[in-house]
Design a protein around this motif. Structure first.
Motif, PDB file in Angstrom:
ATOM      1  N   ARG A 206     -18.222  17.446   9.190  1.00  0.00           N
ATOM      2  CA  ARG A 206     -19.742  17.142   8.852  1.00  0.00           C
ATOM      3  C   ARG A 206     -20.442  18.913   8.800  1.00  0.00           C
ATOM      4  O   ARG A 206     -21.588  18.989   8.492  1.00  0.00           O
ATOM      5  CB  ARG A 206     -19.820  16.428  10.112  1.00  0.00           C
ATOM      6  N   SER A 207     -19.999  19.865   9.237  1.00  0.00           N
ATOM      7  CA  SER A 207     -20.766  20.983   9.685  1.00  0.00           C
ATOM      8  C   SER A 207     -20.160  22.143   9.315  1.00  0.00           C
ATOM      9  O   SER A 207     -18.735  22.165   9.400  1.00  0.00           O
ATOM     10  CB  SER A 207     -21.435  20.826  11.173  1.00  0.00           C
ATOM     11  N   ASP A 208     -20.865  23.088   9.510  1.00  0.00           N
ATOM     12  CA  ASP A 208     -20.526  24.693   9.041  1.00  0.00           C
ATOM     13  C   ASP A 208     -20.034  25.011  11.299  1.00  0.00           C
ATOM     14  O   ASP A 208     -20.713  25.444  11.665  1.00  0.00           O
ATOM     15  CB  ASP A 208     -20.994  25.105   9.057  1.00  0.00           C
ATOM     16  N   ASN A 209     -19.104  24.725  11.640  1.00  0.00           N
ATOM     17  CA  ASN A 209     -18.101  24.682  12.809  1.00  0.00           C
ATOM     18  C   ASN A 209     -16.866  25.436  12.916  1.00  0.00           C
ATOM     19  O   ASN A 209     -16.126  25.681  12.001  1.00  0.00           O
ATOM     20  CB  ASN A 209     -18.616  23.636  13.696  1.00  0.00           C
ATOM     21  N   ASP A 210     -16.355  25.443  13.926  1.00  0.00           N
ATOM     22  CA  ASP A 210     -15.036  26.074  14.001  1.00  0.00           C
ATOM     23  C   ASP A 210     -13.756  25.536  13.492  1.00  0.00           C
ATOM     24  O   ASP A 210     -13.267  25.722  13.012  1.00  0.00           O
ATOM     25  CB  ASP A 210     -14.916  26.456  15.787  1.00  0.00           C
ATOM     26  N   GLN A 211     -14.096  23.870  13.569  1.00  0.00           N
ATOM     27  CA  GLN A 211     -12.575  23.096  12.495  1.00  0.00           C
ATOM     28  C   GLN A 211     -13.334  23.522  10.998  1.00  0.00           C
ATOM     29  O   GLN A 211     -11.921  23.764  10.203  1.00  0.00           O
ATOM     30  CB  GLN A 211     -13.149  21.623  12.967  1.00  0.00           C
ATOM     31  N   THR A 212     -14.346  23.732  10.649  1.00  0.00           N
ATOM     32  CA  THR A 212     -14.645  23.688   9.574  1.00  0.00           C
ATOM     33  C   THR A 212     -13.982  25.313   8.703  1.00  0.00           C
ATOM     34  O   THR A 212     -13.158  25.239   8.142  1.00  0.00           O
ATOM     35  CB  THR A 212     -15.282  23.721   8.320  1.00  0.00           C
ATOM     36  N   LYS A 213     -14.081  26.034  10.085  1.00  0.00           N
ATOM     37  CA  LYS A 213     -13.451  27.527   9.259  1.00  0.00           C
ATOM     38  C   LYS A 213     -12.280  27.464   9.711  1.00  0.00           C
ATOM     39  O   LYS A 213     -11.473  28.194   8.777  1.00  0.00           O
ATOM     40  CB  LYS A 213     -14.160  28.512  10.474  1.00  0.00           C
ATOM     41  N   GLN A 214     -11.685  26.902  10.534  1.00  0.00           N
ATOM     42  CA  GLN A 214      -9.841  27.347  10.852  1.00  0.00           C
ATOM     43  C   GLN A 214      -9.741  25.947   9.377  1.00  0.00           C
ATOM     44  O   GLN A 214      -8.072  26.132   9.378  1.00  0.00           O
ATOM     45  CB  GLN A 214      -9.580  26.228  12.020  1.00  0.00           C
ATOM     46  N   THR A 215      -9.961  24.818   8.574  1.00  0.00           N
ATOM     47  CA  THR A 215      -9.382  24.299   7.964  1.00  0.00           C
ATOM     48  C   THR A 215      -8.974  25.414   6.797  1.00  0.00           C
ATOM     49  O   THR A 215      -8.263  25.348   5.869  1.00  0.00           O
ATOM     50  CB  THR A 215     -10.113  22.980   7.671  1.00  0.00           C
ATOM     51  N   ILE A 216     -10.346  25.563   6.545  1.00  0.00           N
ATOM     52  CA  ILE A 216     -10.074  27.078   5.553  1.00  0.00           C
ATOM     53  C   ILE A 216      -9.307  28.093   5.517  1.00  0.00           C
ATOM     54  O   ILE A 216      -9.055  28.086   4.590  1.00  0.00           O
ATOM     55  CB  ILE A 216     -11.850  27.251   5.221  1.00  0.00           C
ATOM     56  N   GLU A 217      -9.329  28.396   6.676  1.00  0.00           N
ATOM     57  CA  GLU A 217      -8.049  29.721   6.461  1.00  0.00           C
ATOM     58  C   GLU A 217      -6.671  29.254   6.716  1.00  0.00           C
ATOM     59  O   GLU A 217      -6.397  29.423   6.116  1.00  0.00           O
ATOM     60  CB  GLU A 217      -8.247  30.061   8.179  1.00  0.00           C
ATOM     61  N   TYR A 218      -7.393  27.538   6.752  1.00  0.00           N
ATOM     62  CA  TYR A 218      -5.288  27.139   7.057  1.00  0.00           C
ATOM     63  C   TYR A 218      -5.192  26.243   5.126  1.00  0.00           C
ATOM     64  O   TYR A 218      -3.942  27.698   5.210  1.00  0.00           O
ATOM     65  CB  TYR A 218      -5.416  25.563   7.517  1.00  0.00           C
ATOM     66  N   LEU A 219      -5.870  26.288   4.592  1.00  0.00           N
ATOM     67  CA  LEU A 219      -5.706  26.262   3.311  1.00  0.00           C
ATOM     68  C   LEU A 219      -5.459  27.455   2.713  1.00  0.00           C
ATOM     69  O   LEU A 219      -5.440  27.372   1.126  1.00  0.00           O
ATOM     70  CB  LEU A 219      -6.882  25.494   2.659  1.00  0.00           C
ATOM     71  N   LYS A 220      -6.480  28.283   3.175  1.00  0.00           N
ATOM     72  CA  LYS A 220      -6.725  29.768   2.067  1.00  0.00           C
ATOM     73  C   LYS A 220      -5.223  30.293   2.199  1.00  0.00           C
ATOM     74  O   LYS A 220      -3.935  30.642   1.111  1.00  0.00           O
ATOM     75  CB  LYS A 220      -7.515  30.640   3.005  1.00  0.00           C
ATOM     76  N   ALA A 221      -4.604  30.276   3.496  1.00  0.00           N
ATOM     77  CA  ALA A 221      -3.286  30.668   3.754  1.00  0.00           C
ATOM     78  C   ALA A 221      -2.242  30.089   2.787  1.00  0.00           C
ATOM     79  O   ALA A 221      -1.136  30.552   2.695  1.00  0.00           O
ATOM     80  CB  ALA A 221      -3.015  30.449   5.198  1.00  0.00           C
ATOM     81  N   LEU A 222      -2.110  28.512   2.751  1.00  0.00           N
ATOM     82  CA  LEU A 222      -1.162  28.461   1.647  1.00  0.00           C
ATOM     83  C   LEU A 222      -1.559  28.189   0.069  1.00  0.00           C
ATOM     84  O   LEU A 222      -1.041  28.203  -0.933  1.00  0.00           O
ATOM     85  CB  LEU A 222      -1.472  26.455   2.176  1.00  0.00           C
ATOM     86  N   ARG A 223      -3.078  29.291  -0.236  1.00  0.00           N
ATOM     87  CA  ARG A 223      -2.810  29.262  -1.422  1.00  0.00           C
ATOM     88  C   ARG A 223      -3.178  28.057  -2.316  1.00  0.00           C
ATOM     89  O   ARG A 223      -2.096  28.689  -3.901  1.00  0.00           O
ATOM     90  CB  ARG A 223      -1.917  30.444  -2.170  1.00  0.00           C
ATOM     91  N   ILE A 224      -3.621  27.085  -2.108  1.00  0.00           N
ATOM     92  CA  ILE A 224      -3.868  26.129  -3.171  1.00  0.00           C
ATOM     93  C   ILE A 224      -4.336  26.247  -4.422  1.00  0.00           C
ATOM     94  O   ILE A 224      -5.655  26.103  -3.638  1.00  0.00           O
ATOM     95  CB  ILE A 224      -3.594  24.727  -1.818  1.00  0.00           C
ATOM     96  N   PRO A 225      -4.191  25.912  -5.318  1.00  0.00           N
ATOM     97  CA  PRO A 225      -4.935  26.220  -6.063  1.00  0.00           C
ATOM     98  C   PRO A 225      -6.813  25.115  -6.462  1.00  0.00           C
ATOM     99  O   PRO A 225      -7.667  25.613  -7.037  1.00  0.00           O
ATOM    100  CB  PRO A 225      -4.301  26.454  -7.204  1.00  0.00           C
ATOM    101  N   ASN A 226      -6.390  24.175  -6.274  1.00  0.00           N
ATOM    102  CA  ASN A 226      -6.804  22.981  -6.266  1.00  0.00           C
ATOM    103  C   ASN A 226      -7.353  21.825  -5.175  1.00  0.00           C
ATOM    104  O   ASN A 226      -6.531  21.194  -4.340  1.00  0.00           O
ATOM    105  CB  ASN A 226      -6.497  22.319  -7.516  1.00  0.00           C
ATOM    106  N   ILE A 227      -8.977  22.601  -4.834  1.00  0.00           N
ATOM    107  CA  ILE A 227      -9.754  21.826  -3.916  1.00  0.00           C
ATOM    108  C   ILE A 227     -10.559  20.896  -3.802  1.00  0.00           C
ATOM    109  O   ILE A 227     -11.957  21.545  -4.336  1.00  0.00           O
ATOM    110  CB  ILE A 227      -9.714  22.706  -2.589  1.00  0.00           C
ATOM    111  N   TYR A 228      -9.604  20.041  -3.346  1.00  0.00           N
ATOM    112  CA  TYR A 228     -11.475  19.294  -3.832  1.00  0.00           C
ATOM    113  C   TYR A 228     -11.807  18.437  -2.826  1.00  0.00           C
ATOM    114  O   TYR A 228     -12.191  17.197  -2.595  1.00  0.00           O
ATOM    115  CB  TYR A 228     -11.000  18.131  -4.763  1.00  0.00           C
ATOM    116  N   PRO A 229     -12.640  18.919  -1.911  1.00  0.00           N
ATOM    117  CA  PRO A 229     -13.102  18.235  -0.735  1.00  0.00           C
ATOM    118  C   PRO A 229     -14.540  17.172  -1.036  1.00  0.00           C
ATOM    119  O   PRO A 229     -14.992  17.398  -1.916  1.00  0.00           O
ATOM    120  CB  PRO A 229     -13.845  19.529   0.100  1.00  0.00           C
ATOM    121  N   ALA A 230     -14.550  15.743  -0.694  1.00  0.00           N
ATOM    122  CA  ALA A 230     -15.744  14.530  -1.151  1.00  0.00           C
ATOM    123  C   ALA A 230     -15.326  13.496  -0.131  1.00  0.00           C
ATOM    124  O   ALA A 230     -15.090  13.818   1.111  1.00  0.00           O
ATOM    125  CB  ALA A 230     -14.649  14.403  -2.445  1.00  0.00           C
ATOM    126  N   HIS A 231     -16.007  12.566  -0.382  1.00  0.00           N
ATOM    127  CA  HIS A 231     -16.326  11.493   0.573  1.00  0.00           C
ATOM    128  C   HIS A 231     -17.260  12.188   1.453  1.00  0.00           C
ATOM    129  O   HIS A 231     -18.293  12.932   1.610  1.00  0.00           O
ATOM    130  CB  HIS A 231     -15.313  10.893   0.537  1.00  0.00           C
TER     131      HIS A 231
END
Ligand SMILES: [Zn+2]
Ligand SMILES: [Zn+2]
Length: 258
Positions: A206-231
């Protein structure tokens, strides 16, 4: 596989939309993943000239109204979900009822229920994850919801689908109350497929917080080419995802091939 957005919060392609989620997934089986809150998903399927008569099963990601109240418009299919999906549940803030409108017995008379806490292989390519372990310390540690007894409801029924494709795993989440990193991690663990090609659905950020930052780091580390956050991914979080991944907004009526 093909993934069609029958409903997400944002409208597109002349489709109707409502707050809620309903996706159609076609690979070695045709699966309706969630039904939104009303019959909007059916109207959109008609508009997009997609038949829902021949779906093999319905998967309910979790027992919240915006994912399951649309079930009132269907009958006679297999319905796969976690056994805790039917509890009475409320928002702590205003006591609003946020569970399913249809009772367990009503759903049982309409559908062939498959209730499973354990992972459930729907087909060789498609797995329902069942209950997702809450492994990471930065997500799913607090909740805005409570049950009928006023006890914290962490939505243990929150689940997702993992689909194996030639380009890797596609993970589809409803609201990710279990945490989107926990969800992706468990999908990889269950299927034994490390490479993730795409992640779709509600990320519950919901916000620009630590969870969002750590989630982005995790997904970046996995090098996922298609990321579609929605809903249930709100604008401040989406802005961070845009910075990190140059994401595209998911619109109702969009479709994707993998
Ligand atoms: Zn939701
Ligand atoms: Zn939810």
């Amino acid at each position: 596989m093909k993934l069609t957005i029958l409903n997400d919060n944002a409208p597109g392609h002349s489709c109707l939309s409502e707050f809620g989620l309903s996706y159609l997934l076609e690979s070695d089986k045709k699966i309706l993943f969630d039904t939104g809150a009303t019959d909007v998903f059916i109207k959109n399927a008609q508009l997009l000239k997609i038949s829902l008569d021949d779906i093999d099963a319905i998967v309910l990601s979790h027992g919240h109204w915006d994912h399951g109240n649309g079930l009132a418009n269907l009958n006679g299919h297999q319905l796969i979900c976690h056994p805790q999906s039917f509890i009475r549940r409320f928002h702590k803030k205003d006591n609003a009822y946020i569970g399913l409108n249809l009772s367990y017995n009503e759903l049982k008379s309409k559908f062939v229920l498959v209730e499973t806490q354990k992972p459930y292989k729907i087909s060789p390519e498609i797995t329902f994850l069942g209950e997702i372990p809450r492994k990471f310390d930065f997500e799913a540690k607090t909740t805005h919801y409570k049950d009928a007894n006023g006890i914290d409801d962490f939505v243990p029924d929150d689940s997702a689908l993992a689909i194996t494709t030639s380009s890797g795993l596609v993970v589809v989440s409803g609201c990710a109350h279990a945490g989107i990193c926990n969800t992706v991690d468990y999908a990889r663990h269950i299927t034994g497929v490390d490479k993730v090609s795409a992640v779709f659905g509600g990320f519950h950020l919901r916000s620009d917080n630590d969870q969002t930052k750590q989630t982005i780091e995790y997904l970046k580390a996995l090098r996922i080419p298609n990321i579609y956050p929605a809903h249930c991914t709100s604008l401040p979080a989406l802005a961070k995802f845009y910075e990190a991944f140059r994401i595209h907004q998911v619109l109702t009526g969009d479709y994707f091939y993998f």
